[in-house]
Design a protein around this motif. Sequence first.
Motif, PDB file in Angstrom:
ATOM      1  N   LEU A 188       0.810  -1.222   0.000  1.00 18.64           N
ATOM      2  CA  LEU A 188       0.000   0.000   0.000  1.00 18.64           C
ATOM      3  C   LEU A 188       0.840   1.268   0.000  1.00 18.64           C
ATOM      4  O   LEU A 188       0.504   2.257  -0.664  1.00 18.64           O
ATOM      5  CB  LEU A 188      -0.926   0.012   1.218  1.00 18.64           C
ATOM      6  CG  LEU A 188      -2.028  -1.054   1.289  1.00 18.64           C
ATOM      7  CD1 LEU A 188      -2.782  -0.928   2.603  1.00 18.64           C
ATOM      8  CD2 LEU A 188      -3.002  -0.900   0.115  1.00 18.64           C
ATOM      9  N   TYR A 189       1.949   1.251   0.751  1.00 13.42           N
ATOM     10  CA  TYR A 189       2.684   2.499   1.002  1.00 13.42           C
ATOM     11  C   TYR A 189       4.132   2.480   0.511  1.00 13.42           C
ATOM     12  O   TYR A 189       4.864   3.447   0.711  1.00 13.42           O
ATOM     13  CB  TYR A 189       2.680   2.809   2.507  1.00 13.42           C
ATOM     14  CG  TYR A 189       1.288   3.003   3.066  1.00 13.42           C
ATOM     15  CD1 TYR A 189       0.597   4.205   2.878  1.00 13.42           C
ATOM     16  CD2 TYR A 189       0.655   1.986   3.773  1.00 13.42           C
ATOM     17  CE1 TYR A 189      -0.674   4.380   3.392  1.00 13.42           C
ATOM     18  CE2 TYR A 189      -0.629   2.163   4.294  1.00 13.42           C
ATOM     19  CZ  TYR A 189      -1.283   3.359   4.091  1.00 13.42           C
ATOM     20  OH  TYR A 189      -2.557   3.538   4.598  1.00 13.42           O
ATOM     21  N   GLY A 190       4.571   1.397  -0.115  1.00 17.00           N
ATOM     22  CA  GLY A 190       5.937   1.344  -0.618  1.00 17.00           C
ATOM     23  C   GLY A 190       6.871   0.625   0.336  1.00 17.00           C
ATOM     24  O   GLY A 190       6.505   0.241   1.451  1.00 17.00           O
ATOM     25  N   GLN A 191       8.105   0.423  -0.113  1.00 15.65           N
ATOM     26  CA  GLN A 191       9.098  -0.310   0.665  1.00 15.65           C
ATOM     27  C   GLN A 191       9.385   0.383   1.999  1.00 15.65           C
ATOM     28  O   GLN A 191       9.411   1.612   2.098  1.00 15.65           O
ATOM     29  CB  GLN A 191      10.403  -0.434  -0.125  1.00 15.65           C
ATOM     30  CG  GLN A 191      10.292  -1.334  -1.345  1.00 15.65           C
ATOM     31  CD  GLN A 191      10.047  -2.786  -0.967  1.00 15.65           C
ATOM     32  OE1 GLN A 191      10.704  -3.310  -0.071  1.00 15.65           O
ATOM     33  NE2 GLN A 191       9.112  -3.437  -1.639  1.00 15.65           N
ATOM     34  N   GLY A 192       9.624  -0.437   3.034  1.00 15.85           N
ATOM     35  CA  GLY A 192       9.964   0.114   4.347  1.00 15.85           C
ATOM     36  C   GLY A 192       9.601  -0.852   5.453  1.00 15.85           C
ATOM     37  O   GLY A 192       8.795  -1.768   5.273  1.00 15.85           O
ATOM     38  N   ASP A 193      10.218  -0.665   6.598  1.00 16.41           N
ATOM     39  CA  ASP A 193       9.885  -1.462   7.789  1.00 16.41           C
ATOM     40  C   ASP A 193       8.745  -0.758   8.516  1.00 16.41           C
ATOM     41  O   ASP A 193       8.948  -0.019   9.485  1.00 16.41           O
ATOM     42  CB  ASP A 193      11.109  -1.597   8.702  1.00 16.41           C
ATOM     43  CG  ASP A 193      12.207  -2.421   8.054  1.00 16.41           C
ATOM     44  OD1 ASP A 193      11.881  -3.372   7.329  1.00 16.41           O
ATOM     45  OD2 ASP A 193      13.388  -2.101   8.284  1.00 16.41           O
ATOM     46  N   TRP A 194       7.548  -1.014   8.070  1.00 18.89           N
ATOM     47  CA  TRP A 194       6.380  -0.321   8.619  1.00 18.89           C
ATOM     48  C   TRP A 194       5.979  -0.862   9.996  1.00 18.89           C
ATOM     49  O   TRP A 194       5.373  -0.142  10.796  1.00 18.89           O
ATOM     50  CB  TRP A 194       5.201  -0.434   7.656  1.00 18.89           C
ATOM     51  CG  TRP A 194       5.453   0.210   6.337  1.00 18.89           C
ATOM     52  CD1 TRP A 194       5.679  -0.395   5.139  1.00 18.89           C
ATOM     53  CD2 TRP A 194       5.532   1.624   6.082  1.00 18.89           C
ATOM     54  NE1 TRP A 194       5.898   0.532   4.144  1.00 18.89           N
ATOM     55  CE2 TRP A 194       5.803   1.790   4.700  1.00 18.89           C
ATOM     56  CE3 TRP A 194       5.412   2.768   6.866  1.00 18.89           C
ATOM     57  CZ2 TRP A 194       5.944   3.034   4.095  1.00 18.89           C
ATOM     58  CZ3 TRP A 194       5.552   4.017   6.268  1.00 18.89           C
ATOM     59  CH2 TRP A 194       5.806   4.140   4.911  1.00 18.89           C
TER      60      TRP A 194
END
Length: 527
Positions: free
Chosen positions: A370-376
């Motif tokens: 939903l929001y793109g690459q990253g350690d959410w």
Amino acid sequence: MKNKVLATILFSLLVVPLVQSADNSPRLVVGITVDQLRTDYLEALQHLFGEKGFKRLMREGVVCENLVFDFPNIDKASATATLYTGTTPFFHGIPSERFFNTAFLREEFILNDPSKIGNYTDETFSPERIRTSTLSDEVKIVSGGLGRVYAVAPDAQQSIISAGHAANCAFWINDRNGKWATTTYYRDVPAYVEQFNYVRSLSARIDTLSWTPVYTPDRYTAIPYLTNDFSFKRTFARDGRDKFVQFKTTALVNQEITDVAVEFLDKGLLGRRGVLDMLNVGYTAGVYLNKTIQDYGLELQDTYVRLDRDIARLLDEIDKKVGLANTVVFLTSTGYFKGEAKESPIYNIPSGEFYPRRAVSLLNVYLMALYGQGDWVIGYQNRQIFLNRKLIKERDIDADEMRNRAASFLIQMTGVQDVYTSQRLLLSNGTDRVAAMRNGYYPKLSGDLVLDLCPGWEVVYEDANDTREYVRVNAVPAPCFILAHDVKPVRITSPVRATAIAPTVSRLLRIRSPNGSADAPLLEIQY
């Protein structure tokens, strides 16, 4: 439930009058918290108790059969804080024994304080995270600091929370060396307690101790499960890696606690100096090795029998040194019990396994879509999920929108009954269940999402020990006893809020309640 509890308080105000003269103020207050103590087991084991322990409290004091904590996932720290502050974790700031440190991405003890060091321990603790005053603080304040306030318990956090911010000192048994430990936060470390570490050190005699039952197995009939018809003997090897941790789950630890408590009464001159003093004592009534009553039911029943004797000894010492007529004693359970085993599959009870690590991983993949690459998602602790608030802010993403989407995703997982976002808990009055979840939530330390898991399921942590947490939400019958001069004995069978205990004891002591306490006292005092 709210109406029922309110009715109990109003009823108690009518039936428990207290008449005191102006020159008969208490000299000592003794607070006793017994971890995982159950009313039903107390009642079932009365035939094995003496006359001066639990029976004395039942005969001479106010007996509350069902102490209610208005929040879920209770543990030793959150329960003790609630009892001593008269409020819930939402205000007192202790939602659980551990919290997730978002700065270091790890779990820590809730009272961890690197600015302090320990005596006889490398643990670093202080009561700084308790956000309201405690009953112990108010005892210290009323005397202008002259009153002595001490605490002793097997566990550091139980001891420190009951001691509060202003106490003279708090002691516990170090898991690694068996020494009586404390923290440099407190400045008054009595030499007579330190002597225990030299004269009768637990580390020097641990291998000479053994736990065997007081009575023969056929007399232990309180637990309705099939148990072994043979006795037991628990010993502790000198070279055992976890010998002190294991020892602290036995009935023998309560005797060690009582020894130190009696020393405070004797050499600390508590209650005999013309000012109000306080002694806080922590005991355990949990299952051996933190296992289940199905496995160790005999040991648990013997724990209750031995605990009865320790309480009798403590009450006798109070009477000899100070006089029970000059003392207010309250004994409370921590309101939970973690000794139930999961049902066998042969009974076809609906159940399953919930894996937090897998849930966190799947949620992070979903949020990346939903929001793109990253350690959410940065962590999981105590059925709470922590989002990466720093990254959310950097990407200029609506945090509430992300939480709502994450909740919608998580609630589809098997084993998840409901998901509460921080916004839902903070802004919604909602149902009684939402209110209870909010009571147990502390915004500055709790997570972005709180999971409500299905009863009968197990949380599997996939660590080295394959740690499992059995989800069981039925209420545990938790007792509370209050013993004070001129308080008429009465038995209250309806639920009583745990937050009412601190203001009730405060009224008996003629001092103000802790600053977060909003409940009315159970007792009406007539001067």
